[in-house]
Design a protein around this motif. Structure first.
Motif, PDB file in Angstrom:
ATOM      1  N   THR A 143       0.835  -1.196   0.000  1.00 53.36           N
ATOM      2  CA  THR A 143       0.000   0.000   0.000  1.00 53.36           C
ATOM      3  C   THR A 143       0.869   1.244   0.000  1.00 53.36           C
ATOM      4  O   THR A 143       2.053   1.202  -0.245  1.00 53.36           O
ATOM      5  CB  THR A 143      -0.913  -0.030   1.228  1.00 53.36           C
ATOM      6  N   GLY A 144       0.264   2.405   0.314  1.00 51.61           N
ATOM      7  CA  GLY A 144       1.019   3.642   0.361  1.00 51.61           C
ATOM      8  C   GLY A 144       1.266   4.177  -1.027  1.00 51.61           C
ATOM      9  O   GLY A 144       0.418   4.097  -1.908  1.00 51.61           O
ATOM     10  N   THR A 145       2.456   4.731  -1.256  1.00 53.31           N
ATOM     11  CA  THR A 145       2.745   5.380  -2.525  1.00 53.31           C
ATOM     12  C   THR A 145       3.379   4.445  -3.543  1.00 53.31           C
ATOM     13  O   THR A 145       3.717   4.863  -4.645  1.00 53.31           O
ATOM     14  CB  THR A 145       3.691   6.579  -2.294  1.00 53.31           C
ATOM     15  N   VAL A 146       3.579   3.177  -3.191  1.00 51.04           N
ATOM     16  CA  VAL A 146       4.201   2.227  -4.107  1.00 51.04           C
ATOM     17  C   VAL A 146       3.314   2.018  -5.328  1.00 51.04           C
ATOM     18  O   VAL A 146       2.107   1.819  -5.214  1.00 51.04           O
ATOM     19  CB  VAL A 146       4.451   0.876  -3.400  1.00 51.04           C
ATOM     20  N   ASP A 147       3.927   2.050  -6.506  1.00 53.59           N
ATOM     21  CA  ASP A 147       3.254   1.768  -7.769  1.00 53.59           C
ATOM     22  C   ASP A 147       3.729   0.386  -8.228  1.00 53.59           C
ATOM     23  O   ASP A 147       4.882   0.218  -8.614  1.00 53.59           O
ATOM     24  CB  ASP A 147       3.599   2.847  -8.793  1.00 53.59           C
ATOM     25  N   ALA A 148       2.859  -0.609  -8.171  1.00 51.68           N
ATOM     26  CA  ALA A 148       3.258  -1.988  -8.450  1.00 51.68           C
ATOM     27  C   ALA A 148       3.839  -2.148  -9.849  1.00 51.68           C
ATOM     28  O   ALA A 148       4.781  -2.915 -10.064  1.00 51.68           O
ATOM     29  CB  ALA A 148       2.055  -2.916  -8.271  1.00 51.68           C
ATOM     30  N   GLY A 149       3.297  -1.430 -10.810  1.00 50.07           N
ATOM     31  CA  GLY A 149       3.814  -1.520 -12.165  1.00 50.07           C
ATOM     32  C   GLY A 149       5.236  -1.012 -12.278  1.00 50.07           C
ATOM     33  O   GLY A 149       6.069  -1.585 -12.991  1.00 50.07           O
ATOM     34  N   GLU A 150       5.540   0.077 -11.580  1.00 52.77           N
ATOM     35  CA  GLU A 150       6.895   0.621 -11.592  1.00 52.77           C
ATOM     36  C   GLU A 150       7.869  -0.352 -10.931  1.00 52.77           C
ATOM     37  O   GLU A 150       8.987  -0.558 -11.408  1.00 52.77           O
ATOM     38  CB  GLU A 150       6.926   1.965 -10.869  1.00 52.77           C
TER      39      GLU A 150
END
Length: 258
Positions: free
Chosen positions: A14-21
């Protein structure tokens, strides 16, 4: 001395993590220390990045960079550490270094290389938010080429501010957003030179220097410096510029002492 690691449980999705990045960099993790591989641009840029970081940290904390291990006793976090290209030289300069990355595959690569180099670096599979929630604090946060990959830049930078002790310093670099940066970073680096896989960067996520200063202030930090990283095709090298922030640039900000 040897590197230590902490893994998946430290890095919530969660949070600001972008799974695609994150997935993009997971796929390239094993190539971090190949100067001719996918991370060749970072290997080329690294001496310039280090010169800036060292100068800013030395000035803020009154250290002489010409002395051996000038950063002895300073606790430093490299958030988005990748394979450890900045962690290792900072550890050699005496800093107590933690390297954190949301891409799990980067951590064993970084830890093995540090161990082979005889360096004691605390590597963690963790996000900025998770570290801040755990109460971790550092004198210096190094935050290079990360903010353009997160889902919420303001929330991310706010977490980075929480990671700093009062009076602490953050060095943050990213890419400007304008037609020139599109041609250089997307068309040139990804499509023509093929220094990076296509799709590594999303030009829409690039941040102008004024936008980044506003974000830093919004996160509770005080911006104190910004400079450009400028590549010369003739010299085939990078240098710092006070005026040209048109593509790659770097900032320094401090956490006010309340």
């Amino acid at each position: 001395m040897s590197a230590t690691t902490q893994t998946a449980s430290d890095a919530p999705a969660t949070g600001t993590v972008d799974a695609g990045e994150i997935a993009k960099f997971e796929a390239m993790a094993a190539e971090w220390w190949d100067p001719k591989g996918k991370f060749r641009p970072l290997h080329m840029l690294n001496p310039c990045r280090l010169d800036y970081i060292i100068a800013q940290v030395a000035a803020e904390f009154g250290r002489d960079p010409d002395q051996p291990r000038p950063f002895e006793g300073l606790r430093l976090l490299d958030i988005g550490c990748g394979g450890g290209l900045l962690c290792e030289p900072m550890a050699r300069l005496g800093a107590i270094v933690t390297g954190a990355d949301a891409a799990a595959g980067n951590i064993p690569v970084a830890a093995v290389h540090a161990s082979q180099s005889g360096l004691d670096i605390d590597y963690r599979h963790a996000t900025a938010e998770a570290l801040a929630d755990a109460g971790e604090q550092f004198d210096v946060v190094v935050n290079m080429e990360v903010v353009e990959h997160v889902a919420d830049p303001l929330a991310y930078l706010t977490a980075c501010r929480r990671l700093l002790r009062p009076g602490g310093l953050m060095v943050c670099s990213t890419l400007n957003r304008n037609p020139k940066s599109y041609m250089v970073a997307i068309v040139g680096a990804e499509q023509v030179m093929r220094w990076l896989p296509k799709g590594t960067h999303d030009w829409r996520k690039f941040i102008t220097p004024d936008e980044l200063f506003a974000l830093l202030r919004g996160a509770g930090l005080e911006p104190v410096d910004r400079k450009g990283f400028v590549f010369s095709p003739l010299a085939w090298s990078w240098s710092l510029s006070d005026r040209d922030l048109s593509v790659n640039y770097v900032t320094t900000s401090v956490k006010p002492v309340d």
